[in-house]
Design an enzyme around this catalytic site. Sequence first.
Site, PDB file in Angstrom:
ATOM      1  N   GLU A 124      27.384 -14.114  37.465  1.00  0.00           N
ATOM      2  CA  GLU A 124      28.751 -13.771  37.064  1.00  0.00           C
ATOM      3  C   GLU A 124      28.738 -12.785  35.884  1.00  0.00           C
ATOM      4  O   GLU A 124      29.466 -11.808  35.856  1.00  0.00           O
ATOM      5  CB  GLU A 124      29.522 -15.044  36.703  1.00  0.00           C
ATOM      6  CG  GLU A 124      30.957 -14.793  36.337  1.00  0.00           C
ATOM      7  CD  GLU A 124      31.958 -15.526  37.224  1.00  0.00           C
ATOM      8  OE1 GLU A 124      33.123 -15.140  37.208  1.00  0.00           O
ATOM      9  OE2 GLU A 124      31.583 -16.474  37.923  1.00  0.00           O
TER      10      GLU A 124
ATOM     11  N   SER B 260      36.798 -21.227  42.092  1.00  0.00           N
ATOM     12  CA  SER B 260      36.341 -20.919  43.448  1.00  0.00           C
ATOM     13  C   SER B 260      35.101 -20.032  43.381  1.00  0.00           C
ATOM     14  O   SER B 260      34.169 -20.186  44.177  1.00  0.00           O
ATOM     15  CB  SER B 260      37.449 -20.249  44.258  1.00  0.00           C
ATOM     16  OG  SER B 260      37.891 -19.082  43.612  1.00  0.00           O
TER      17      SER B 260
ATOM     18  N   LEU C 119      40.540 -22.520  39.218  1.00  0.00           N
ATOM     19  CA  LEU C 119      39.905 -23.753  39.697  1.00  0.00           C
ATOM     20  C   LEU C 119      38.456 -23.511  40.142  1.00  0.00           C
ATOM     21  O   LEU C 119      37.894 -24.280  40.915  1.00  0.00           O
ATOM     22  CB  LEU C 119      40.734 -24.366  40.838  1.00  0.00           C
ATOM     23  CG  LEU C 119      42.173 -24.736  40.482  1.00  0.00           C
ATOM     24  CD1 LEU C 119      42.910 -25.295  41.702  1.00  0.00           C
ATOM     25  CD2 LEU C 119      42.230 -25.757  39.336  1.00  0.00           C
TER      26      LEU C 119
ATOM     27  N   ASP D  56      32.052 -23.859  34.185  1.00  0.00           N
ATOM     28  CA  ASP D  56      32.433 -23.981  35.594  1.00  0.00           C
ATOM     29  C   ASP D  56      31.211 -24.250  36.459  1.00  0.00           C
ATOM     30  O   ASP D  56      31.210 -25.116  37.331  1.00  0.00           O
ATOM     31  CB  ASP D  56      33.106 -22.691  36.086  1.00  0.00           C
ATOM     32  CG  ASP D  56      34.296 -22.314  35.240  1.00  0.00           C
ATOM     33  OD1 ASP D  56      34.740 -23.149  34.427  1.00  0.00           O
ATOM     34  OD2 ASP D  56      34.784 -21.178  35.380  1.00  0.00           O
TER      35      ASP D  56
ATOM     36  N   GLY E  91      41.623 -17.100  42.420  1.00  0.00           N
ATOM     37  CA  GLY E  91      42.356 -16.623  41.242  1.00  0.00           C
ATOM     38  C   GLY E  91      43.313 -17.662  40.684  1.00  0.00           C
ATOM     39  O   GLY E  91      44.368 -17.326  40.169  1.00  0.00           O
TER      40      GLY E  91
HETATM   41  C1  GLA Z   1      36.761 -19.415  32.927  1.00  0.00           C
HETATM   42  C2  GLA Z   1      35.297 -19.213  32.577  1.00  0.00           C
HETATM   43  C3  GLA Z   1      34.741 -20.426  31.827  1.00  0.00           C
HETATM   44  C4  GLA Z   1      35.630 -20.829  30.662  1.00  0.00           C
HETATM   45  C5  GLA Z   1      37.084 -20.894  31.093  1.00  0.00           C
HETATM   46  C6  GLA Z   1      38.018 -21.114  29.939  1.00  0.00           C
HETATM   47  O1  GLA Z   1      36.906 -20.436  33.865  1.00  0.00           O
HETATM   48  O2  GLA Z   1      34.531 -19.003  33.746  1.00  0.00           O
HETATM   49  O3  GLA Z   1      33.423 -20.156  31.397  1.00  0.00           O
HETATM   50  O4  GLA Z   1      35.456 -19.970  29.569  1.00  0.00           O
HETATM   51  O5  GLA Z   1      37.496 -19.713  31.768  1.00  0.00           O
HETATM   52  O6  GLA Z   1      37.814 -22.353  29.374  1.00  0.00           O
END
Ligand code: GLA
Length: 351
Positions: free
Chosen positions: A149, A115, A113, A161, A110
């Site tokens: 997700e 995870s 970063l 991410d 949370g």
């Molecule tokens: C989260 C989401 C990403 C992106 C960021 C904001 O990390 O998983 O897809 O939208 O927020 O930039």
Amino acid sequence: MSLKLFQETFGEAPAVSGWTPGRVNLIGEHIDYNGGAVLPMALPLGVDMALTPIEDDLAQIVSAQFEGVAVRQLSETASHQWSDYILGALAQVSPAQGWHAAIDSSIPFGSGLSSSAAVSVGALRLAREALHLPKLSAKEIALTAQSIENNFIGVPCGVMDQMAVSALAPGEAMLLDTQTLAFEQIAIPEDWCFVVHHSGVHRELSDGRYAERRATCFAAAEKLGVNLLCQAPISALEIENNLTDIERQRAAHAITEHARVIAAKAALDQRNLSGFGKLMIESHASMRDDFDITTPAIDQLVDVSVECGAIGARMTGGGFGGCIVSLVDAGHKESWRKRFEERAAGAKFIC
Ligand code: GLA
């Protein structure tokens, strides 16, 4: 670490094991679902995982960060448990295959970063390897992890991410075009140092505010006559249109953030440290004033970081809490950190 945990819990060595990094986004926030360019970098922190397929239809999962063994049916739906991300990945690879699994994460949960992306990308790769399935490309793994997700966990995130953690090694960055998924790997100059601090404010992307931002952006794109908001020119904000005030603000962030990412890449190519830092500061202001995803505590940390001599600083990740990233001249790293941590009481050094 997960190897030892696996051995202690299940009494044998795992069939497969591996490590996946987390990521810090240097610039380009909330535009991966708007067709923008983003610039994430892989962290030296990550998720260590070990797996063995078993003759059962249950996944028994142990984590160094949580008590007890989670025992989950492969057919279960997500239920707000820490084991949801790995369960979603294992079920995606094979809907009735049982597992012994151990996870150890050095990425705080949370914190913005990634995870969760590291867990699903790592589990997809390892489970496929354990079952001798064909190797998928970094992009295929990332898209599969994103669909877990979106559809299993229920967070309508973009693909930044998953792409970053599946394609990059620690310290590497990428300029990712989120429309085509083409990316360019970028080396960070050795005298530039990105430092991550946790604000102490915990965040959840599943609480609805992320989805709300996304929905507003999509509504604005439709009114501006584009498929994705970042396809609209900055001038679209000035001409007469029927955007609501909130839609105009959200669109202003997305469209200008995309332009900042392109400028930041140019600054990196020219080794223009102060230019890159200035864009980080502008990005933070845009997240604070137009996208409304920062918190007063985080705004203050960013200000203090710059006052203490950082060249740039901004919140990183989905927002509403989590981490800030500061850009510091490597030669002044220790003295900046000392000054910053003395003044920024709640901030915890991450890496
Ligand atoms: C989260 C989401 C990403 C992106 C960021 C904001 O990390 O998983 O897809 O939208 O927020 O930039």
